[in-house]
Scaffold this motif. Sequence first.
Motif, PDB file in Angstrom:
ATOM      1  N   ALA A 120       0.832  -1.203   0.000  1.00 55.52           N
ATOM      2  CA  ALA A 120       0.000   0.000   0.000  1.00 55.52           C
ATOM      3  C   ALA A 120       0.867   1.254   0.000  1.00 55.52           C
ATOM      4  O   ALA A 120       0.579   2.211  -0.727  1.00 55.52           O
ATOM      5  CB  ALA A 120      -0.932  -0.001   1.203  1.00 55.52           C
ATOM      6  N   THR A 121       1.943   1.248   0.777  1.00 52.92           N
ATOM      7  CA  THR A 121       2.850   2.406   0.813  1.00 52.92           C
ATOM      8  C   THR A 121       3.478   2.636  -0.556  1.00 52.92           C
ATOM      9  O   THR A 121       3.528   3.774  -1.043  1.00 52.92           O
ATOM     10  CB  THR A 121       3.938   2.193   1.889  1.00 52.92           C
ATOM     11  OG1 THR A 121       3.293   2.110   3.167  1.00 52.92           O
ATOM     12  CG2 THR A 121       4.937   3.337   1.896  1.00 52.92           C
ATOM     13  N   SER A 122       3.946   1.564  -1.197  1.00 56.80           N
ATOM     14  CA  SER A 122       4.554   1.696  -2.530  1.00 56.80           C
ATOM     15  C   SER A 122       3.538   2.238  -3.537  1.00 56.80           C
ATOM     16  O   SER A 122       3.876   3.102  -4.357  1.00 56.80           O
ATOM     17  CB  SER A 122       5.068   0.340  -3.020  1.00 56.80           C
ATOM     18  OG  SER A 122       6.157  -0.093  -2.250  1.00 56.80           O
ATOM     19  N   LEU A 123       2.315   1.749  -3.464  1.00 55.20           N
ATOM     20  CA  LEU A 123       1.283   2.242  -4.383  1.00 55.20           C
ATOM     21  C   LEU A 123       0.932   3.703  -4.118  1.00 55.20           C
ATOM     22  O   LEU A 123       0.781   4.486  -5.052  1.00 55.20           O
ATOM     23  CB  LEU A 123       0.004   1.370  -4.279  1.00 55.20           C
ATOM     24  CG  LEU A 123       0.104   0.005  -4.953  1.00 55.20           C
ATOM     25  CD1 LEU A 123      -1.072  -0.869  -4.554  1.00 55.20           C
ATOM     26  CD2 LEU A 123       0.196   0.141  -6.456  1.00 55.20           C
ATOM     27  N   GLN A 124       0.826   4.072  -2.864  1.00 51.91           N
ATOM     28  CA  GLN A 124       0.512   5.469  -2.531  1.00 51.91           C
ATOM     29  C   GLN A 124       1.620   6.412  -3.018  1.00 51.91           C
ATOM     30  O   GLN A 124       1.320   7.490  -3.522  1.00 51.91           O
ATOM     31  CB  GLN A 124       0.292   5.620  -1.018  1.00 51.91           C
ATOM     32  CG  GLN A 124      -1.016   5.000  -0.574  1.00 51.91           C
ATOM     33  CD  GLN A 124      -1.121   4.850   0.943  1.00 51.91           C
ATOM     34  OE1 GLN A 124      -0.142   4.886   1.661  1.00 51.91           O
ATOM     35  NE2 GLN A 124      -2.351   4.664   1.407  1.00 51.91           N
ATOM     36  N   GLU A 125       2.858   5.979  -2.894  1.00 53.10           N
ATOM     37  CA  GLU A 125       3.978   6.792  -3.389  1.00 53.10           C
ATOM     38  C   GLU A 125       3.895   6.943  -4.906  1.00 53.10           C
ATOM     39  O   GLU A 125       4.138   8.017  -5.449  1.00 53.10           O
ATOM     40  CB  GLU A 125       5.306   6.178  -2.974  1.00 53.10           C
ATOM     41  CG  GLU A 125       5.606   6.324  -1.502  1.00 53.10           C
ATOM     42  CD  GLU A 125       6.833   5.555  -1.063  1.00 53.10           C
ATOM     43  OE1 GLU A 125       7.504   4.898  -1.899  1.00 53.10           O
ATOM     44  OE2 GLU A 125       7.126   5.591   0.156  1.00 53.10           O
ATOM     45  N   ALA A 126       3.560   5.866  -5.599  1.00 50.75           N
ATOM     46  CA  ALA A 126       3.469   5.908  -7.068  1.00 50.75           C
ATOM     47  C   ALA A 126       2.299   6.761  -7.525  1.00 50.75           C
ATOM     48  O   ALA A 126       2.356   7.367  -8.596  1.00 50.75           O
ATOM     49  CB  ALA A 126       3.332   4.491  -7.623  1.00 50.75           C
ATOM     50  N   LEU A 127       1.240   6.799  -6.743  1.00 50.62           N
ATOM     51  CA  LEU A 127       0.065   7.569  -7.106  1.00 50.62           C
ATOM     52  C   LEU A 127       0.196   9.060  -6.827  1.00 50.62           C
ATOM     53  O   LEU A 127      -0.539   9.872  -7.381  1.00 50.62           O
ATOM     54  CB  LEU A 127      -1.184   7.031  -6.386  1.00 50.62           C
ATOM     55  CG  LEU A 127      -1.653   5.643  -6.836  1.00 50.62           C
ATOM     56  CD1 LEU A 127      -2.624   5.061  -5.826  1.00 50.62           C
ATOM     57  CD2 LEU A 127      -2.249   5.714  -8.223  1.00 50.62           C
ATOM     58  N   SER A 128       1.141   9.421  -5.954  1.00 45.11           N
ATOM     59  CA  SER A 128       1.282  10.844  -5.605  1.00 45.11           C
ATOM     60  C   SER A 128       2.263  11.585  -6.482  1.00 45.11           C
ATOM     61  O   SER A 128       2.904  11.065  -7.312  1.00 45.11           O
ATOM     62  CB  SER A 128       1.707  10.982  -4.142  1.00 45.11           C
ATOM     63  OG  SER A 128       2.944  10.373  -3.909  1.00 45.11           O
TER      64      SER A 128
END
Length: 128
Positions: A120-128
């Motif tokens: 989830a952290t990796s995805l949130q970073e990629a989405l921001s």
Amino acid sequence: MAYPLNKKDYTKVLGMKADQRYQHLIDKVADFGEVWSLYSEDGWVVLMTEDDESCLPIWPHPDYASAWATGDWADCQPKAIELDEWMTRWIPGMKKDGTLLAVFPGDDEDGVVVTPEELATSLQEALS
């Protein structure tokens, strides 16, 4: 709906190291908004780690998941999970259940195993 994938790109990505495939999955899921896994009448495919922990295998595209639908899983089909549902329902549920994620295992079964929170952290970073 899955992104376009030709045989050349399919083969190239499968030839990447596990950590590179992890990042590839993060990038594709962030861009196209879906995670893929294998599903049958009996439910979602779950692997067991060496430490006897449940682990859900995930891929960025149905073609990669289909390649794993053999043997005991021959009756399985790739199934998409929309990113919003993944983040709001699946991640908390897997965290609660203690389920890990096998991120983009390749032909040699080599993949990165992470907690739902790490993904989830990796995805949130990629989405921001």
